[in-house]
Design a protein around this motif. Structure first.
Motif, PDB file in Angstrom:
ATOM      1  N   THR A  75       0.907  -1.111   0.043  1.00 17.70           N
ATOM      2  CA  THR A  75      -0.124  -0.050   0.091  1.00 17.70           C
ATOM      3  C   THR A  75       0.896   1.211  -0.088  1.00 17.70           C
ATOM      4  OG1 THR A  75      -1.733  -1.220   1.326  1.00 17.70           O
ATOM      5  CG2 THR A  75      -1.880   1.249   1.247  1.00 17.70           C
ATOM      6  N   PHE A  76       1.757   1.059   0.854  1.00 18.96           N
ATOM      7  CA  PHE A  76       2.742   2.478   0.772  1.00 18.96           C
ATOM      8  C   PHE A  76       3.385   2.563  -0.345  1.00 18.96           C
ATOM      9  CE2 PHE A  76       7.006   4.212   1.393  1.00 18.96           C
ATOM     10  CZ  PHE A  76       6.866   5.506   2.632  1.00 18.96           C
ATOM     11  N   LEU A  77       3.883   1.604  -1.097  1.00 16.84           N
ATOM     12  CA  LEU A  77       4.545   1.627  -2.444  1.00 16.84           C
ATOM     13  C   LEU A  77       3.593   2.083  -3.672  1.00 16.84           C
ATOM     14  CD1 LEU A  77       6.996  -1.315  -2.415  1.00 16.84           C
ATOM     15  CD2 LEU A  77       7.615   0.969  -2.134  1.00 16.84           C
ATOM     16  N   TRP A  78       2.317   1.688  -3.195  1.00 23.00           N
ATOM     17  CA  TRP A  78       1.197   1.865  -4.252  1.00 23.00           C
ATOM     18  C   TRP A  78       0.954   3.267  -4.404  1.00 23.00           C
ATOM     19  CZ3 TRP A  78      -1.933   0.685  -8.069  1.00 23.00           C
ATOM     20  CH2 TRP A  78      -3.338   1.292  -8.207  1.00 23.00           C
ATOM     21  N   ILE A  79       0.805   3.962  -3.228  1.00 27.55           N
ATOM     22  CA  ILE A  79       0.530   5.298  -2.876  1.00 27.55           C
ATOM     23  C   ILE A  79       1.539   6.354  -3.487  1.00 27.55           C
ATOM     24  CG2 ILE A  79      -0.042   7.431  -1.343  1.00 27.55           C
ATOM     25  CD1 ILE A  79      -1.089   5.241   0.478  1.00 27.55           C
ATOM     26  N   ILE A  80       2.884   6.115  -3.103  1.00 27.15           N
ATOM     27  CA  ILE A  80       3.969   6.636  -3.755  1.00 27.15           C
ATOM     28  C   ILE A  80       4.314   6.576  -5.152  1.00 27.15           C
ATOM     29  CG2 ILE A  80       6.580   7.066  -3.618  1.00 27.15           C
ATOM     30  CD1 ILE A  80       6.382   6.873  -0.616  1.00 27.15           C
TER      31      ILE A  80
END
Length: 204
Positions: free
Chosen positions: A105-110
């Motif tokens: 999710t973190f990588l998805w947002i960035i």
């Protein structure tokens, strides 16, 4: 214009500020008491991403500063809106992601915040994708009756409508570009719309 540009004469950028103001304004008006925390977090974090992009439009910021701020925003979004806990794969069933879901999710947002930014600078592309993606999210968030997820619906509607208005000035040959202020904001918005619309099981 630079080596990667498709235009040969200087074109002003930053026109997407109008998109940001409209979407955040609608976000404040459509925030529901039932889900006020997540709604306000979206508005505040979206404003931070837009402000960062606005600064970058005027004076190029270092990648370290951009990624640091985007990372903080992504972390706050995950804490407030949740993360992808599972993914349903056709014919295989549901796969639990556990802690890996936080990283994804973190990588998805960035990732989506910056990937969308690459589309700006091509006549009609970023605006056209925003219109169609906004319409898609309107349909998805209104499924299930009673307007489904009304906050996500109004955000998607405001993105699609404001981007359509912007597209009139960005259609080839473009008279203006949206700039980082809106392209990063739209990338962030589309990334977290999936969190705002996710069911309680957190199925990606």
């Amino acid at each position: 214009p630079n080596d990667r540009s498709m235009h040969s004469i200087p074109i002003p950028r930053g026109g997407g500020l109008a998109i940001v103001v409209i979407v955040l304004g609608i976000g404040l008006l459509s925030a529901r008491q039932l889900d006020l925390n997540r709604s306000l977090v979206y508005v505040v974090c979206g404003a931070i991403i837009a402000w960062l992009g606005w600064r970058d439009d005027f004076n190029s910021l270092s990648p370290r500063i951009r990624f640091a701020v985007q990372g903080i925003v992504a972390a706050i979004s995950i804490i407030s809106m949740g993360y992808f806990k599972a993914v349903t794969i056709p014919m295989f069933g549901e796969l639990q992601l556990d802690v890996v879901g936080i990283v994804i999710t973190f990588l998805w947002i960035i990732g989506l915040t910056n990937a969308y930014n690459f589309m700006d600078g091509i006549d009609g592309m970023a605006g056209g994708v925003a219109v169609s993606a906004g319409l898609g999210w309107m349909w998805l968030s209104s499924a299930g009756g009673h307007w489904g997820n009304s906050f996500a619906f109004w955000i998607a509607l405001s993105i699609s409508a404001s981007s359509l208005g912007f597209l009139g000035h960005n259609w080839p040959p473009a008279k203006i570009f949206m700039g980082d202020v809106a392209s990063t904001f739209l990338g962030y918005s589309f990334a977290v719309l999936s969190l705002l619309s996710a069911d309680k099981g957190g199925d990606a």
